[in-house]
Structure formats: C-alpha cells, structure tokens
Design a protein around this motif. Structure first.
Motif, PDB file in Angstrom:
ATOM      1  N   LEU A 184       0.782  -1.208   0.002  1.00  0.00           N
ATOM      2  CA  LEU A 184       0.011  -0.086  -0.001  1.00  0.00           C
ATOM      3  C   LEU A 184       0.909   1.227   0.003  1.00  0.00           C
ATOM      4  O   LEU A 184       1.870   1.236   0.825  1.00  0.00           O
ATOM      5  CB  LEU A 184      -0.948   0.042   1.347  1.00  0.00           C
ATOM      6  CG  LEU A 184      -1.918  -1.082   1.396  1.00  0.00           C
ATOM      7  CD1 LEU A 184      -2.571  -0.861   2.601  1.00  0.00           C
ATOM      8  CD2 LEU A 184      -3.030  -1.029   0.389  1.00  0.00           C
ATOM      9  N   ASN A 185       0.502   2.219  -0.748  1.00  0.00           N
ATOM     10  CA  ASN A 185       1.385   3.660  -0.807  1.00  0.00           C
ATOM     11  C   ASN A 185       1.089   4.451   0.395  1.00  0.00           C
ATOM     12  O   ASN A 185       2.005   5.216   0.638  1.00  0.00           O
ATOM     13  CB  ASN A 185       1.149   4.169  -2.056  1.00  0.00           C
ATOM     14  CG  ASN A 185       1.678   3.305  -3.282  1.00  0.00           C
ATOM     15  OD1 ASN A 185       2.807   2.706  -3.394  1.00  0.00           O
ATOM     16  ND2 ASN A 185       0.829   3.496  -4.543  1.00  0.00           N
ATOM     17  N   GLU A 186      -0.185   4.135   0.773  1.00  0.00           N
ATOM     18  CA  GLU A 186      -0.586   5.128   1.859  1.00  0.00           C
ATOM     19  C   GLU A 186      -1.650   4.294   2.801  1.00  0.00           C
ATOM     20  O   GLU A 186      -2.172   3.399   2.344  1.00  0.00           O
ATOM     21  CB  GLU A 186      -1.052   6.394   1.624  1.00  0.00           C
ATOM     22  CG  GLU A 186      -2.262   6.321   0.446  1.00  0.00           C
ATOM     23  CD  GLU A 186      -2.630   7.621  -0.102  1.00  0.00           C
ATOM     24  OE1 GLU A 186      -3.915   7.957  -0.308  1.00  0.00           O
ATOM     25  OE2 GLU A 186      -1.734   8.507  -0.396  1.00  0.00           O
ATOM     26  N   LEU A 187      -1.721   4.926   4.078  1.00  0.00           N
ATOM     27  CA  LEU A 187      -2.862   4.364   4.825  1.00  0.00           C
ATOM     28  C   LEU A 187      -3.653   5.510   5.499  1.00  0.00           C
ATOM     29  O   LEU A 187      -3.049   6.422   6.110  1.00  0.00           O
ATOM     30  CB  LEU A 187      -2.089   3.390   6.248  1.00  0.00           C
ATOM     31  CG  LEU A 187      -3.002   2.983   7.066  1.00  0.00           C
ATOM     32  CD1 LEU A 187      -3.771   1.847   6.387  1.00  0.00           C
ATOM     33  CD2 LEU A 187      -2.212   2.588   8.368  1.00  0.00           C
ATOM     34  N   LEU A 188      -4.850   5.367   5.265  1.00  0.00           N
ATOM     35  CA  LEU A 188      -5.855   6.529   5.678  1.00  0.00           C
ATOM     36  C   LEU A 188      -6.329   6.310   7.100  1.00  0.00           C
ATOM     37  O   LEU A 188      -6.532   5.145   7.548  1.00  0.00           O
ATOM     38  CB  LEU A 188      -7.205   6.639   4.622  1.00  0.00           C
ATOM     39  CG  LEU A 188      -7.784   7.468   5.189  1.00  0.00           C
ATOM     40  CD1 LEU A 188      -7.552   8.898   4.874  1.00  0.00           C
ATOM     41  CD2 LEU A 188      -9.396   7.439   4.500  1.00  0.00           C
ATOM     42  N   VAL A 189      -6.036   7.130   8.037  1.00  0.00           N
ATOM     43  CA  VAL A 189      -6.797   7.030   9.297  1.00  0.00           C
ATOM     44  C   VAL A 189      -7.893   8.174   9.328  1.00  0.00           C
ATOM     45  O   VAL A 189      -7.527   9.442   9.395  1.00  0.00           O
ATOM     46  CB  VAL A 189      -5.693   7.661  10.380  1.00  0.00           C
ATOM     47  CG1 VAL A 189      -6.067   7.047  11.896  1.00  0.00           C
ATOM     48  CG2 VAL A 189      -4.299   6.824  10.167  1.00  0.00           C
ATOM     49  N   PRO A 190      -9.081   7.759   9.418  1.00  0.00           N
ATOM     50  CA  PRO A 190     -10.107   8.664   9.243  1.00  0.00           C
ATOM     51  C   PRO A 190     -10.173   9.600  10.492  1.00  0.00           C
ATOM     52  O   PRO A 190      -9.790   9.430  11.659  1.00  0.00           O
ATOM     53  CB  PRO A 190     -11.395   7.785   9.347  1.00  0.00           C
ATOM     54  CG  PRO A 190     -11.211   6.511   9.999  1.00  0.00           C
ATOM     55  CD  PRO A 190      -9.592   6.291   9.528  1.00  0.00           C
ATOM     56  N   ALA A 191     -10.767  10.622  10.271  1.00  0.00           N
ATOM     57  CA  ALA A 191     -11.247  11.828  11.295  1.00  0.00           C
ATOM     58  C   ALA A 191     -11.915  11.135  12.380  1.00  0.00           C
ATOM     59  O   ALA A 191     -13.047  10.403  12.314  1.00  0.00           O
ATOM     60  CB  ALA A 191     -11.918  12.773  10.884  1.00  0.00           C
ATOM     61  N   PHE A 192     -11.398  11.277  13.721  1.00  0.00           N
ATOM     62  CA  PHE A 192     -12.172  10.672  15.026  1.00  0.00           C
ATOM     63  C   PHE A 192     -12.145   9.099  14.678  1.00  0.00           C
ATOM     64  O   PHE A 192     -13.007   8.622  15.425  1.00  0.00           O
ATOM     65  CB  PHE A 192     -13.695  11.186  14.972  1.00  0.00           C
ATOM     66  CG  PHE A 192     -13.574  12.712  15.259  1.00  0.00           C
ATOM     67  CD1 PHE A 192     -12.791  13.518  15.931  1.00  0.00           C
ATOM     68  CD2 PHE A 192     -14.526  13.610  14.539  1.00  0.00           C
ATOM     69  CE1 PHE A 192     -12.820  15.048  16.136  1.00  0.00           C
ATOM     70  CE2 PHE A 192     -14.410  14.899  14.636  1.00  0.00           C
ATOM     71  CZ  PHE A 192     -13.656  15.479  15.357  1.00  0.00           C
ATOM     72  N   GLY A 193     -11.143   8.591  13.832  1.00  0.00           N
ATOM     73  CA  GLY A 193     -11.383   7.194  13.632  1.00  0.00           C
ATOM     74  C   GLY A 193      -9.947   6.524  14.139  1.00  0.00           C
ATOM     75  O   GLY A 193      -9.052   7.104  14.759  1.00  0.00           O
TER      76      GLY A 193
END
Length: 465
Positions: free
Chosen positions: A409-418
C-alpha cells in the motif's frame, strides 16, 4: 357566661402554648440525634489524621455522608462523580458551612494512600475516611445505610447517602443520582433553614419545563456526571476535567467533566464498539481492548463503570448524543474535539504496537500497531522508517486470482475521529533487512511520516507471539 371566662380560657391556651414551646425546646436539647445516638467512631482521613465521627466530623455541622469503596466497578464512581457536580455548585461553601464525608466499606484495601489517590483522580475536595471494618458497619447501621438482606459477604451496599444538620436534628436519606442542583439546594439551603439562600425571581420568570425523551433522561442520570456534549474540549479524548467552565449557578471556574466530550462520538467510533463499551466497559478493559485501555490510561486510570444498561437503553443514549451533536453543529461553528493542537502534541495515539520476534537469519519481519486519530481531519500515513531496518513498507493481505497474497500500500488512511489497525492476518508493516538480530523485549524506534508533513516517533517492543 362570666366576663372573666374568656380571659381564663385565653390564659389556659397561652399556658398550653408556653408549656408546649418549652417542652419542644427541652426535647430539642435532648435530641436523640446527638452524642447519645451517634457513635464517636475513630476514623482515619485520606491524609492519615485520626478523627472522631461525632466530635470532629458532624457535631454542629451540615454534612453529607456516603459509603463507597475504591475498587467498586459501577455505582461508587457514579456516586462520587455526582457529588463532584454538587461540590462545584456549592463552590466555596464546601468545607466552611457544608461538609462531605465518603467512608470506605473496604478498609483493608482502602488505606489513606489509596483513598487520597482516588480522591485526586476525581478532583474531590472533601474528606475520605477509613477505619476498623466492624466499627464502620456499626456506623452504617446507626445511619440506616446497612441492609442485612444484601450483606452476602461481598461488598454489596446501600448506595443512598445521608444529609443532615446535626445542630437542628434534621436528617434525610437521599439518592446520590438526583438532580445535582436539587441536592445542592437541599444540602446548602433547606438543612440550614434557607439562611444562605439567595432571593429568587417570581414564578412567572421560571423556565418552562419540557418533556425529556428517554435517551436524554438516561444520559442526564447515567452519563452527564462524567461527560459533556459540547464540541468545546481541546481533544476528542483529552482529559476534559483538566479544562474549566463557569458553573451555571455560581459562576465559578470548575472542571468541565471527568471523561471525554461526546460531541459527534458516533463519527469517531464504530457503532458496535460504542455499544459494547457502554454496555460492558469492565469486560472490554479486562480483555485489553486497545481503545478502552487508551482511554483508561489517558483518564488517570479512572475506569468507566458498568451501568447495567440494556441494548435498547444504550441505543436510546446514542440516539440522543447524535441528535444533540447535530443540534450543536447546526447552531453555529463548532470546534470539533481535537481540531486544534499545539506543535508539541502527537498527531495520533498509538496503542498495541509490537514487532514479531523472528529467527536470526530472517530477512523480513512484521510489525503491528493501532493508530487512533483524535482530530477532526483525516490523516494519511505515507511512510515508516527505522534505523533497525533498511526498508519498511505498508502491506495488506488480499485475494488475488483466488489466492490470498500480500500487496503493498502506498498510503494508509486514518479517518477523522477514527482509527486504523495493523493486525496479524490483515494490514501490517513489512520490515525488510534487519540491521541486527532482534531479541524478545528489545525496543526499536519507528518514525511515522504523514502526508501533511507531520512526523511522529513511536517505541515498539519485540514480542514472541
């Protein structure tokens, strides 16, 4: 009828009134609610001072007395949190003309040091006491707070409290879960014959009462002791009690809350997690749930109590929190919890971070952690570096042509308040070419780099799992 007869009758009436009045004064002076009734039990304060129950604690005072134990998983923390709200309403009257006492029913565990730590965690300003277990049981009986039917060898106990004015002999048994303003009024004014009461406006100016939905009633009686819904705290899960606000009644600066602000909490947490946490927080802490443990440590090890809520009640509370959050958001700009931070703050909270112990000749290894985003903006992890490895990549397990395979994976998303979890069998860190063998309990430093340019260091332990 003789003209003297009415005078005689009046004299008899006056004599009777005088006699009754004198008798009342004598009865008051010899009231059963004095030293001849209350035991002068020897107790020890949270500061280690020896005191006598009647002589030092209640004689000629207006008092609130309850019984707790610090290891209590449910009612005692709620009771203490409610008294914190009453404390804040009474303001500087506490300790001057009103006195609170919390007495432990588990003196073997609740030493003065333990009570002092418990008191500090809540921000309580009143006296906590311990003593001899048998003496405390006798004291509970005298105060009407010892129920034989529930004394089964455990620490089950009556959660009512006693409020009273020893000098007037006026005593009441009250629930600690009543409206804190009503309790403060009863304690601060009614017990002292309204000597300290401020003049009120007429009834015409009183606010109109509205019908509360079940979810709001539950929130106000079970949750509001420790939580706000405001969107005004400095962090989604920051220690709300470290901030202050003005008391509605006194205008004094008081702690906002003991727990996190719940504004938009349904956007920050998964529904199933919220339901499990509200219904059985003790179970989640026992199972070392990463978010539960993070909150527990962040809030000074102040465990959320199990309030024995049903699934239906839990959903009603969550519905109210969601509706109230939407109302606040619609009323104007709201700084979402965690939307601002100083340059010294960490971007994310990292829990359950560990690296698998590999064979000495292994060329690759795996690392795991959970990233919790307390901010109102999504964060994107783009790179991880460490002096212990020549290269680190983010990988995930995925199906390719009917087979399970790893892909980068080129990036890992960490959602707002998540949160984003890197776990065995799922997304993880692929650690390539270790520069030296790693043994169990070794620590390595990882540097997390985000798309925004922010970077954060984390120390990770090597574990044999």
């Amino acid at each position: 009828m003789s003209q003297y007869q009415p005078r005689l009758q009046m004299s008899v009436v006056l004599l009777a009134v005088f006699t009754l009045s004198s008798s009342f004064q004598v009865l008051s002076a010899a009231s059963p609610w004095g030293a001849n009734y209350f035991p002068n039990t020897l107790l020890t304060t949270h500061e280690g001072r020896k005191v006598r129950f009647f002589d030092d604690l209640i004689k000629d005072k207006t008092v609130v007395i309850n019984f707790i134990y610090t290891a209590c998983p449910d009612t005692c923390p709620l009771e203490t949190a409610q008294l914190i709200r009453v404390q804040n309403i009474l303001g500087n009257r506490l300790g001057k003309d009103v006195f609170f006492y919390s007495i432990s029913i588990d003196p073997k565990t609740d030493t003065p040091e333990v009570l002092d730590a418990y008191r500090s965690r809540f921000g309580a300003k009143w006296t906590f006491l311990t003593g001899n277990e048998d003496d405390i049981s006798r004291l509970r009986r005298k105060l009407g707070l010892y129920i034989e039917e529930i004394q089964d060898g455990s620490l089950n106990h009556n959660v009512s409290m006693i409020i009273g004015n020893q000098s007037t002999g006026r005593w009441m048994k009250r629930s600690p879960f009543e409206n804190p303003y009503v309790l403060a009024d009863q304690i601060g004014n009614w017990l002292s014959d309204w000597k300290s009461a401020k003049p009120l406006t007429d009834y015409a100016s009183a606010p109109k009462l509205r019908n509360l939905a079940t979810g709001e009633q539950l929130f106000r009686t079970r949750c509001q002791n420790c939580h706000n819904i405001s969107g005004a705290s400095s962090g989604a899960d920051s220690r709300a009690g470290s901030g202050t606000s003005s008391s509605e009644k006194t205008g004094q600066k008081v702690p906002v809350a003991l727990g996190p602000d719940l504004f938009a909490v349904s956007q920050r947490r998964e529904k199933n997690w919220l339901v499990s946490w509200i219904m059985a927080p003790d179970k989640m802490l026992a199972e070392k749930d990463p978010i539960a443990m993070s909150l527990y440590l962040q809030y000074d090890r102040l465990a959320m109590p199990n309030m024995r809520l049903t699934y239906k009640e839990t959903m009603q509370i969550l519905a109210f929190i969601k509706k109230e959050s939407e109302r606040i958001a619609a009323s104007g700009p709201v700084k979402a919890p965690g939307s601002q931070r100083s340059s010294d703050d960490k971007v994310v909270k990292i829990v359950n971070a560990w690296v698998r112990q590999a064979l000495p000749e292994a060329k690759v290894n795996a690392g795991y952690l959970t990233l919790i985003n307390p901010t109102g903006q999504e964060l994107t992890l783009v790179k991880v570096e460490s002096d212990a490895f020549s290269q680190i990549e983010i990988h995930e397990m995925a199906m390719q042509d009917g087979l399970m395979a790893m892909q980068k994976l080129n990036e890992l998303l960490v959602p707002a308040f998540g949160q984003a979890a890197l776990l065995p069998g799922g997304k993880h860190l692929m650690l390539k070419s270790p520069r030296k063998p790693l043994n169990k309990d070794d620590s390595i430093k990882l540097t997390l780099k985000f798309k925004s340019g922010w970077q954060q260091n984390v120390s990770v332990k090597v574990a044999a799992k």
